[in-house]
Design a protein around this motif. Structure first.
Motif, PDB file in Angstrom:
ATOM      1  N   PHE A 154       0.969  -1.115   0.131  1.00 23.27           N
ATOM      2  CA  PHE A 154       0.163   0.091   0.041  1.00 23.27           C
ATOM      3  C   PHE A 154       0.932   1.227  -0.037  1.00 23.27           C
ATOM      4  O   PHE A 154       0.574   2.186  -0.702  1.00 23.27           O
ATOM      5  CB  PHE A 154      -1.066  -0.048   1.439  1.00 23.27           C
ATOM      6  N   SER A 157       3.469   1.816  -1.593  1.00 23.49           N
ATOM      7  CA  SER A 157       4.174   1.818  -2.948  1.00 23.49           C
ATOM      8  C   SER A 157       2.989   2.454  -3.644  1.00 23.49           C
ATOM      9  O   SER A 157       3.005   3.476  -4.288  1.00 23.49           O
ATOM     10  CB  SER A 157       4.282   0.540  -3.432  1.00 23.49           C
ATOM     11  N   PHE A 158       1.772   2.140  -3.378  1.00 26.35           N
ATOM     12  CA  PHE A 158       0.627   2.795  -4.133  1.00 26.35           C
ATOM     13  C   PHE A 158       0.429   4.247  -3.533  1.00 26.35           C
ATOM     14  O   PHE A 158       0.202   5.053  -4.509  1.00 26.35           O
ATOM     15  CB  PHE A 158      -0.586   1.912  -3.898  1.00 26.35           C
ATOM     16  N   GLY A 198       2.694   6.336  -5.292  1.00 29.19           N
ATOM     17  CA  GLY A 198       2.408   6.804  -6.668  1.00 29.19           C
ATOM     18  C   GLY A 198       1.276   7.894  -6.745  1.00 29.19           C
ATOM     19  O   GLY A 198       1.380   8.979  -7.502  1.00 29.19           O
ATOM     20  N   MET A 199       0.380   7.924  -5.749  1.00 27.06           N
ATOM     21  CA  MET A 199      -0.459   8.982  -5.961  1.00 27.06           C
ATOM     22  C   MET A 199       0.264  10.228  -5.390  1.00 27.06           C
ATOM     23  O   MET A 199      -0.098  11.472  -5.985  1.00 27.06           O
ATOM     24  CB  MET A 199      -1.678   8.507  -4.478  1.00 27.06           C
ATOM     25  N   MET A 220       3.242  11.072  -6.232  1.00 29.26           N
ATOM     26  CA  MET A 220       3.873  11.586  -7.437  1.00 29.26           C
ATOM     27  C   MET A 220       2.819  12.421  -8.189  1.00 29.26           C
ATOM     28  O   MET A 220       3.271  13.179  -8.932  1.00 29.26           O
ATOM     29  CB  MET A 220       4.304  10.387  -7.989  1.00 29.26           C
ATOM     30  N   LEU A 221       1.717  11.736  -8.443  1.00 30.92           N
ATOM     31  CA  LEU A 221       0.532  12.311  -9.260  1.00 30.92           C
ATOM     32  C   LEU A 221       0.377  13.783  -8.970  1.00 30.92           C
ATOM     33  O   LEU A 221       0.119  14.709  -9.703  1.00 30.92           O
ATOM     34  CB  LEU A 221      -0.552  11.513  -9.257  1.00 30.92           C
ATOM     35  N   ASN A 225       3.296  16.035  -9.634  1.00 29.54           N
ATOM     36  CA  ASN A 225       3.299  16.306 -11.174  1.00 29.54           C
ATOM     37  C   ASN A 225       2.327  17.551 -11.569  1.00 29.54           C
ATOM     38  O   ASN A 225       2.435  18.020 -12.511  1.00 29.54           O
ATOM     39  CB  ASN A 225       3.070  15.267 -11.985  1.00 29.54           C
ATOM     40  N   SER A 262      11.296  12.015  -7.688  1.00 29.76           N
ATOM     41  CA  SER A 262      11.170  11.049  -8.663  1.00 29.76           C
ATOM     42  C   SER A 262      12.209  10.115  -8.213  1.00 29.76           C
ATOM     43  O   SER A 262      11.867   8.853  -8.351  1.00 29.76           O
ATOM     44  CB  SER A 262      11.528  11.525 -10.070  1.00 29.76           C
ATOM     45  N   SER A 272      10.997   7.975  -5.484  1.00 25.04           N
ATOM     46  CA  SER A 272       9.970   7.212  -5.951  1.00 25.04           C
ATOM     47  C   SER A 272      10.554   5.891  -6.785  1.00 25.04           C
ATOM     48  O   SER A 272       9.929   4.733  -6.212  1.00 25.04           O
ATOM     49  CB  SER A 272       8.972   7.915  -7.046  1.00 25.04           C
ATOM     50  N   HIS A 301       9.735   1.930  -4.808  1.00 24.97           N
ATOM     51  CA  HIS A 301       9.143   1.080  -5.761  1.00 24.97           C
ATOM     52  C   HIS A 301      10.106  -0.034  -5.757  1.00 24.97           C
ATOM     53  O   HIS A 301       9.475  -1.320  -5.921  1.00 24.97           O
ATOM     54  CB  HIS A 301       8.627   1.470  -7.092  1.00 24.97           C
TER      55      HIS A 301
END
Lengths: 204, 117
Positions: free
Chosen positions: A78, A80-81, A84-85, A87-88, A91, A178, A181, A185
């Motif tokens: 979780f 890792s997920f 990712g969020m 990171m979004l 950006n 980045s 991240s 991962h």
């Protein structure tokens, strides 16, 4: 005409180089991660070779608790997920959302580390220390190296919080995020190998 | 022509760090949960015989690594990721030589030293 074309070329070229600096850094970090794979490969090879060398002492089957490992796995998966969020949101330059998801990631990572330390404490208490047998030396070397990486990732995340507080979502901070991240991962991928090779195959 | 190529490059080059989307991350998460739950369930509830369980566990692990690489790390075969992918393939080769080679050599050594069997 020729001059204008020439200027445009220089301009494009300049922008290209400027844009690619961050990309080069991320790619360089990718190469570091690939070399880190080699470190883990040697530890996995050592573990595989010594996987039945218990020296008549306590075995892995007697100690491993799959429910506990499933909990650790869920936390890391979780996290890792949630990274990712984060990171979004980064950006999209949305500071609040990014920090919120990053905080959740940090807490999940910290809980994982807490569970792992408790597990080590519990195993040592039951008589499985790194000195017990070749198997337990290899076990602690492999699992603790992964744990140390997670610890480093958490420290890095704290440093990034300070960076974001000072400079906001700048180009440099995005490159740093980045890289972290990729690292985070990558640790999740290594953990997939750890729970498969060490824990699942260990109780078979 | 070269000018055109450079313009294209600007739009796409990010050193292999693609951005992804919510949909991509959620898909990756669902795949990962399934591929984690399956091997754990196979062992906890004794779903299959021992050799089949081993195959299920290993296949799930390999599948999940690919899921993470594709959905979370956004690896693909596009040209701007060429060197990321090339270095990854190289490392997979080295890791395979290292791990398989070590196990192979030490198995033979143990056999010749009459340890175990």
């Amino acid at each position: 005409m020729t001059t204008a074309h020439h200027d445009a070329l220089i301009d494009t070229h300049h922008e290209h180089e400027h844009h690619d600096t961050g990309g080069d850094t991320v790619f360089g970090f990718w190469i570091y991660i690939m070399s880190d794979c080699l470190l883990f490969a040697t530890l996995f090879a050592t573990y595989a070779v010594l996987s039945s060398s218990f020296a008549g002492q306590i075995t892995a089957k007697e100690l491993f608790d799959l429910n506990f490992v499933l909990g650790e796995t869920a936390l890391l998966l979780f996290s890792s997920f949630t990274f990712g969020m984060a990171m979004l949101y980064a950006n999209k330059k949305q500071m609040k959302g990014m920090i919120a998801w990053l905080c959740i990631t940090f807490l999940l990572g910290l809980s994982f580390l807490g569970m792992e330390l408790y597990e080590f404490y519990h195993f040592s208490h039951e008589g499985a220390t790194p000195q017990t047998s070749a198997y337990w030396s290899a076990f602690y070397a492999l699992v603790a190296t992964h744990g140390l990486h997670v610890f480093a990732g958490l420290i890095w995340m704290l440093v990034l919080f300070a960076h974001f507080k000072r400079d906001g979502i700048s180009e440099e901070n995005l490159v740093r995020l980045s890289c972290l991240s990729l690292f985070w991962h990558f640790l999740d991928v290594i953990w997939i190998c750890v729970f498969t090779v060490v824990y699942l195959m260990g109780v078979m | 022509m070269s000018n055109h190529d450079q313009t294209l490059d600007i739009q796409h080059s990010h050193g292999g760090a693609a951005h992804g989307s919510v949909k991509e991350y959620v898909t990756g998460l669902i795949f990962s949960i399934v591929l984690t739950a399956l091997p754990f369930a196979a062992l906890m509830f004794d779903l299959f015989s021992a050799p089949i369980t081993l195959i299920v566990i290993l296949l799930c692990a390999i599948a999940q690594i690919f899921v993470q690489l594709i959905f979370f790390l956004h690896m693909n075969s596009s040209s701007e990721q060429l060197w990321n992918t090339t270095s990854a393939v190289f490392i997979v080769l080295i890791v395979a030589i290292l791990v398989v080679g070590s196990i192979w050599i030490i198995e033979h050594l143990n056999h010749n030293m009459l340890m175990g069997h």
